[in-house]
Write an enzyme that holds these catalytic residues in place. Structure first.
Site, mmCIF file in Angstrom:
data_model
loop_
_atom_site.group_PDB
_atom_site.id
_atom_site.type_symbol
_atom_site.label_atom_id
_atom_site.label_comp_id
_atom_site.label_asym_id
_atom_site.label_seq_id
_atom_site.Cartn_x
_atom_site.Cartn_y
_atom_site.Cartn_z
ATOM 1 C CB CYS A 131 -85.990 4.708 -60.627
ATOM 2 S SG CYS A 131 -85.401 5.101 -58.971
ATOM 3 C CB SER A 395 -76.289 -7.895 -2.644
ATOM 4 O OG SER A 395 -77.217 -8.967 -2.601
ATOM 5 C CG HIS A 421 -78.882 -22.810 -5.744
ATOM 6 N ND1 HIS A 421 -79.813 -21.827 -6.019
ATOM 7 C CD2 HIS A 421 -78.934 -23.694 -6.776
ATOM 8 C CE1 HIS A 421 -80.400 -22.092 -7.165
ATOM 9 N NE2 HIS A 421 -79.897 -23.226 -7.639
ATOM 10 C CG ASP A 439 -80.065 -31.860 -4.308
ATOM 11 O OD1 ASP A 439 -80.440 -32.624 -5.207
ATOM 12 O OD2 ASP A 439 -79.197 -30.975 -4.467
ATOM 13 C CB SER A 481 -81.679 -23.168 -10.996
ATOM 14 O OG SER A 481 -81.448 -23.990 -9.856
ATOM 15 N N GLY A 482 -78.269 -22.447 -10.552
ATOM 16 C CA GLY A 482 -77.403 -21.622 -9.724
ATOM 17 C C GLY A 482 -75.951 -22.040 -9.819
ATOM 18 C CD GLU A 499 -85.770 -15.659 -7.340
ATOM 19 O OE1 GLU A 499 -86.699 -14.982 -6.862
ATOM 20 O OE2 GLU A 499 -85.309 -16.688 -6.791
ATOM 21 C CG ASP A 500 -79.432 -13.967 -7.558
ATOM 22 O OD1 ASP A 500 -80.383 -13.576 -6.855
ATOM 23 O OD2 ASP A 500 -78.559 -14.766 -7.168
#
Length: 513
Positions: A131, A395, A421, A439, A481-482, A499-500
């Site tokens: 239809c 952790s 870091h 750094d 990055s951190g 990364e974590d």
């Protein structure tokens, strides 16, 4: 004392006394509520501001051959088509399907263009049936080509609004507009003493005196109706909302405007005006509410949680002066700060709405209706949704360095702990800066011997109670990055890295964060 029927008879006979909510204040001050109720028949209210929970049902009519639309785009903005073959709901906050346009032109802008009489592009896909054999349609339409264009807004006309400020060091972009760092500004919204729901609210019973299903209102420059309580309606907290309906074809872009809140999204600025029949002294008194009587809790939007901390409380009279003084916490100390204020809604247009509605009634063009039933008394509940917080992935104890340590010692700490870091703390163990592996490498190459020379001193941080996605967003937005994680005393409790977060996503999947 009076009835809506009697007031309508006065309107028909051109002898009704109709005043705006602003005018009612001085009348009640002068005469008192009892005499004001005898004198005044109708009080008109108005509000004009961003009302995201808005949209319209559109019926396009059947094509030849017919199509059963399952994906519908209007000027590149998708409308929900899971209603019927050629019906769709265009939501005000829907973004553009073109990533390059995104929030710059969305659902609210489509609605404004339709009301303005502009031609818009309709592209729809369908799945074929016996239809509905057609698979695709592409054409241009105007609002006059639509069979129906019915505005149905699930939540409009907030009774109360929170003020918004920002304690963080970052500029934030919110539905309350841009918030400058370190309490740089305070944004608020709402019409205050002109707000319909403020004027109709019974503060003793926490109900509404006259508003309810079937109340005829001014909506977007046309007649509309309240069709029930809006979503998140909470009268016990003086946080009422209304669900409204009106004919989009009759509306005016003066009172219906698409907008984009920078880096937040699309919204629809709606104009709503409600006539309040003054049936007794209690209603007359409620309609004389003043800006100074209406509180604005000021929340810290720097805390990205459902329950944000309250910085202080002001009223609309104070907010409209352009600056307020609040006691806020800076670096752990309470200080008095003068903060600039700005409204993200328009009191000027709210006033114009109340006056236009007043003219409609005085000219016999607008009659009042009695509500069929009052607005319900809901108690909104929060969403049941699990989330992971930053503290859930901390952790191990925080590894930190000091300003006095050598570059070599800092390098050894990074290597021994397999980290990239290193937050740097002062003699009071409070965060002073941060260094990274990069750094250290740069310092070695340039023969730099001091930590203070290489560390980043203006450090973006997160708190243990921030969500993982907020921390990830900070890193993405600032290309870092951190993030050091600090407590309320600016003491380092850990570091969260990109990364974590990537490892967490890999373990659980994005939908479980």
């Amino acid at each position: 004392m009076k009835t809506v029927f009697e007031i309508n008879e006065k309107i028909r006979n051109n002898n009704a006394v109709v005043v705006t909510a602003e005018e009612m204040i001085s009348i009640v001050d002068e005469l008192g509520a009892e005499k004001a109720a005898l004198e005044v028949d109708v009080v008109t209210t108005g509000t004009f501001g961003a009302m995201c929970s808005s949209g319209a049902f559109l019926n396009f009519g059947h094509s030849d051959p017919p199509i059963k639309m399952y994906r519908t785009l209007i000027n590149g903005v998708e409308a929900y088509s899971g209603v019927a073959a050629v019906d769709a709901y265009m939501g005000a906050t829907q973004v553009n399907s073109d990533d390059d346009i995104d929030i710059a032109y969305g659902g609210a802008h489509v609605l404004e263009d339709l009301v303005a009489g502009k031609e818009v592009e309709l592209v729809a896909e369908g799945y074929t049936t016996d239809c509905y054999p057609r698979k695709k349609v592409a054409t241009t339409i105007t609002i006059d080509d639509l069979n129906q264009a019915i505005l149905i807004n699930p939540r409009n006309c907030y009774q109360s609004y929170n003020g918004a400020t920002n304690s963080t060091e970052e500029k934030l972009y919110t539905y309350m507009g841009a918030l400058l760092p370190e309490y740089g500004n305070l944004n608020y919204s709402g019409a205050g003493q002109l707000n319909p729901m403020q004027n109709d609210y019974n503060r003793e019973t926490k109900t509404y005196n006259t508003l309810g299903m079937g109340t005829r209102i001014f909506l977007g420059g046309a007649e509309g109706y309240i069709i029930g309580a809006g979503t998140q309606h909470s009268p016990n907290n003086a946080f009422g909302t209304m669900m409204v309906k009106g004919n989009l074809k009759e509306m005016n872009i003066k009172y219906l405007r698409g907008a984009t809140i920078p880096k937040y999204g699309c919204t629809l600025f709606m104009g709503i005006g409600v006539p309040i029949p003054v049936l007794n002294a209690e209603i007359a008194k409620a309609c004389a509410i003043k800006d100074e009587d209406i509180q604005i809790p000021v929340l810290d939007y720097g805390v990205p949680r459902r329950s944000r901390p309250t910085v202080g409380t002001i009223n609309y009279n104070e907010a409209r002066t352009g600056k307020v003084k609040l006691e806020v916490e800076v670096s752990g100390k309470k200080v008095e700060k003068t903060i600039k204020t700005a409204s993200v809604s328009s009191y000027k247009v709210s006033r114009e709405i109340s006056k236009e509605l007043q003219d409609w009634i005085l000219n016999g063009e607008f009659m009042l209706t009695e509500r069929l039933e009052p607005l319900e008394k809901y108690a909104p509940k929060p969403m049941k949704a699990k989330m992971k917080l930053v503290k859930d992935i901390l952790s191990r104890p925080a590894v930190v360095g000091t300003i006095k340590m050598s570059i070599t010692e800092a390098s050894r700490i990074l290597i021994e702990n397999n980290i990239n870091h290193l937050p740097i703390v002062d003699e009071k163990e409070m965060l002073s800066g941060i260094i990274t592996s990069w750094d250290i490498a740069k310092a070695m190459a340039q023969d730099i011997g001091s930590i203070s020379e290489i560390m980043t001193k203006s450090v973006l941080c997160a708190t243990p109670d921030e969500t993982i996605d907020m921390a990830a967003r900070k890193m993405s937005r600032n290309n870092i990055s951190g993030l050091p994680i600090v407590d309320s005393n600016n003491m380092v409790v850990g570091v969260v890295s990109a990364e974590d977060i990537s490892k967490l996503i890999g373990r659980t999947g994005l939908n479980k964060i």
